[in-house]
Design a protein around this motif. Structure first.
Motif, PDB file in Angstrom:
ATOM      1  N   VAL A   4       0.848  -1.189   0.000  1.00  0.00           N
ATOM      2  CA  VAL A   4       0.000   0.000   0.000  1.00  0.00           C
ATOM      3  C   VAL A   4       0.878   1.230   0.000  1.00  0.00           C
ATOM      4  CG1 VAL A   4      -1.675   1.356   1.342  1.00  0.00           C
ATOM      5  CG2 VAL A   4      -1.970  -1.111   1.120  1.00  0.00           C
ATOM      6  N   SER A   5       0.446   2.259  -0.715  1.00  0.00           N
ATOM      7  CA  SER A   5       1.147   3.541  -0.749  1.00  0.00           C
ATOM      8  C   SER A   5       0.133   4.646  -0.513  1.00  0.00           C
ATOM      9  CB  SER A   5       1.837   3.727  -2.103  1.00  0.00           C
ATOM     10  OG  SER A   5       2.436   5.002  -2.198  1.00  0.00           O
ATOM     11  N   TRP A   6       0.541   5.656   0.285  1.00  0.00           N
ATOM     12  CA  TRP A   6      -0.391   6.746   0.596  1.00  0.00           C
ATOM     13  C   TRP A   6       0.389   8.021   0.895  1.00  0.00           C
ATOM     14  CZ3 TRP A   6      -4.543   6.454   5.087  1.00  0.00           C
ATOM     15  CH2 TRP A   6      -5.506   7.456   4.908  1.00  0.00           C
ATOM     16  N   ASN A   7       0.100   9.066   0.150  1.00  0.00           N
ATOM     17  CA  ASN A   7       0.553  10.405   0.526  1.00  0.00           C
ATOM     18  C   ASN A   7      -0.420  10.915   1.581  1.00  0.00           C
ATOM     19  OD1 ASN A   7       0.687  13.266   0.749  1.00  0.00           O
ATOM     20  ND2 ASN A   7       1.753  13.404  -1.202  1.00  0.00           N
ATOM     21  N   VAL A   8       0.056  10.969   2.819  1.00  0.00           N
ATOM     22  CA  VAL A   8      -0.836  11.307   3.935  1.00  0.00           C
ATOM     23  C   VAL A   8      -0.939  12.811   4.178  1.00  0.00           C
ATOM     24  CG1 VAL A   8      -0.606   9.098   5.113  1.00  0.00           C
ATOM     25  CG2 VAL A   8       1.096  10.905   5.537  1.00  0.00           C
ATOM     26  N   ASN A   9      -0.110  13.602   3.493  1.00  0.00           N
ATOM     27  CA  ASN A   9      -0.142  15.060   3.618  1.00  0.00           C
ATOM     28  C   ASN A   9      -0.155  15.486   5.093  1.00  0.00           C
ATOM     29  OD1 ASN A   9      -0.204  17.748   2.955  1.00  0.00           O
ATOM     30  ND2 ASN A   9      -2.357  17.778   2.343  1.00  0.00           N
ATOM     31  N   GLY A  10       0.818  14.978   5.816  1.00  0.00           N
ATOM     32  CA  GLY A  10       0.935  15.261   7.240  1.00  0.00           C
ATOM     33  C   GLY A  10       0.428  14.085   8.048  1.00  0.00           C
ATOM     34  N   VAL A 101      11.919  -2.681  -2.937  1.00  0.00           N
ATOM     35  CA  VAL A 101      10.754  -1.802  -2.807  1.00  0.00           C
ATOM     36  C   VAL A 101      11.275  -0.381  -2.644  1.00  0.00           C
ATOM     37  CG1 VAL A 101       8.750  -1.164  -1.419  1.00  0.00           C
ATOM     38  CG2 VAL A 101       9.311  -3.573  -1.746  1.00  0.00           C
ATOM     39  N   VAL A 102      10.795   0.509  -3.494  1.00  0.00           N
ATOM     40  CA  VAL A 102      11.200   1.913  -3.437  1.00  0.00           C
ATOM     41  C   VAL A 102       9.956   2.772  -3.288  1.00  0.00           C
ATOM     42  CG1 VAL A 102      12.368   3.810  -4.631  1.00  0.00           C
ATOM     43  CG2 VAL A 102      13.156   1.448  -4.967  1.00  0.00           C
ATOM     44  N   VAL A 139      12.074  -4.452  -9.313  1.00  0.00           N
ATOM     45  CA  VAL A 139      11.754  -3.320  -8.446  1.00  0.00           C
ATOM     46  C   VAL A 139      10.245  -3.124  -8.362  1.00  0.00           C
ATOM     47  CG1 VAL A 139      12.013  -0.829  -8.107  1.00  0.00           C
ATOM     48  CG2 VAL A 139      13.921  -2.169  -9.037  1.00  0.00           C
ATOM     49  N   VAL A 140       9.758  -2.938  -7.149  1.00  0.00           N
ATOM     50  CA  VAL A 140       8.413  -2.440  -6.888  1.00  0.00           C
ATOM     51  C   VAL A 140       8.574  -0.980  -6.485  1.00  0.00           C
ATOM     52  CG1 VAL A 140       6.357  -2.628  -5.434  1.00  0.00           C
ATOM     53  CG2 VAL A 140       7.588  -4.698  -6.122  1.00  0.00           C
ATOM     54  N   PHE A 141       8.037  -0.087  -7.301  1.00  0.00           N
ATOM     55  CA  PHE A 141       8.265   1.351  -7.151  1.00  0.00           C
ATOM     56  C   PHE A 141       6.920   2.046  -6.959  1.00  0.00           C
ATOM     57  CE2 PHE A 141       8.938   5.389  -9.797  1.00  0.00           C
ATOM     58  CZ  PHE A 141       9.333   6.139  -8.698  1.00  0.00           C
ATOM     59  N   PHE A 218       1.786   2.648  -8.527  1.00  0.00           N
ATOM     60  CA  PHE A 218       2.640   1.481  -8.319  1.00  0.00           C
ATOM     61  C   PHE A 218       3.167   1.077  -9.689  1.00  0.00           C
ATOM     62  CE2 PHE A 218       0.863   0.534  -4.075  1.00  0.00           C
ATOM     63  CZ  PHE A 218       2.027   0.139  -3.426  1.00  0.00           C
ATOM     64  N   LEU A 219       4.479   1.167  -9.868  1.00  0.00           N
ATOM     65  CA  LEU A 219       5.140   0.668 -11.063  1.00  0.00           C
ATOM     66  C   LEU A 219       5.970  -0.548 -10.674  1.00  0.00           C
ATOM     67  CD1 LEU A 219       6.513   3.969 -12.682  1.00  0.00           C
ATOM     68  CD2 LEU A 219       4.241   2.972 -12.886  1.00  0.00           C
TER      69      LEU A 219
END
Length: 260
Positions: A4-10, A101-102, A139-141, A218-219
């Motif tokens: 999972v990826s998330w820009n939490v913005n703080g 993982v990057v 790579v998982v980017f 996710f790339l």
């Protein structure tokens, strides 16, 4: 494996808006954050079963990334190499037995495009870094890459041509990354979905009307395509102006029998 990826913005603000509820519900193997906006000691998260890795910006309340993982990596590195030093905490790399993982928070070109030259330098250095990793293992980017690649990735694409995140230069750089051997996993499954966005302005009713951009990705290296199960967008999850995205791969972090 669930990523999972998330820009939490703080992150501190996001925690007050239900971050931990989603974190526990999604039960990811690897959970990547961008724009944490904090320094060491400003938050303490109890995440049983997870190792925590942080890359904080020197500037307070700005940028920053983190990765929480159930699986111990072989190594951890920060940044995109000594040849391109940066102090904004934008990249973390975890090395596992058979892949990397990057997570990355790509610099914004700014509304007036004053940071576009730096952004393009970053793109070149990041692509060189990722392609070098990919010569060693797949790579998982993931991350907030601050670009909508195609018109389908912006609700009002014609009105946004030339704006930060949708300039010809930024879109071309993303294309070069795909040409270098990476696959946009969401578009692999949903090539024609016109309503798939990951970021919405805080302006009134914009998110409710789904007037957004898809700038979180996710790339994966093409070598991982046989193990690709699904890619999804959690657009209903609130807590940030971005929503979480998810990737599922049919592999284990330290399984040495894989043929790639």
């Amino acid at each position: 494996m669930k990523f999972v990826s998330w820009n939490v913005n703080g992150l501190r603000a996001c925690v007050k808006k239900g971050f931990l509820d989603f974190f526990q519900q999604v039960d990811a193997d690897v959970f990547c954050l961008q724009e944490t906006k904090l320094q060491k000691g400003q938050i303490s998260l109890e995440l049983p079963g997870y190792e925590q890795y942080w890359n904080d910006a020197e500037r307070k309340g700005y940028s920053g990334t983190a990765i929480f993982t159930k699986h111990s990596p072989l190594s951890v590195t920060y940044g995109i190499g000594d040849h391109f030093p940066e102090n904004e905490g934008r990249v973390i790399t975890l090395e596992f037995e058979t892949y990397y993982v990057v997570t990355m928070y790509t610099p914004n070109a700014k509304r007036d495009l004053s940071r576009l030259p730096y952004r393009l330098q970053w793109e070149k250095a990041a692509r060189e870094y990722l392609t070098l990793l990919a010569t060693q293992k797949p790579v998982v980017f993931c991350g907030d890459l601050n670009v909508a690649h195609q018109p389908i990735d912006v609700r009002n694409d014609r009105a946004n041509v030339g704006n930060s995140g949708f300039t010809d230069e930024e879109r071309a750089e993303f294309g070069k990354l795909l040409e270098a051997g990476f696959v946009d996993t969401f578009r692999h499954f949903y090539p024609d979905d016109e309503d798939a966005f990951t970021w919405w302005s805080y302006m009134a009713n914009v998110r409710a009307r789904n007037i957004g951009w898809r700038i979180d990705y996710f790339l994966i290296s093409r070598a991982l395509m046989p193990y690709l199960v699904d890619a999804s967008i959690h657009s209903s999850v609130l807590g940030s102006d971005h929503c979480p995205i998810e990737l599922c791969l049919d592999l284990q972090p330290n399984e040495s029998s894989r043929p790639f």
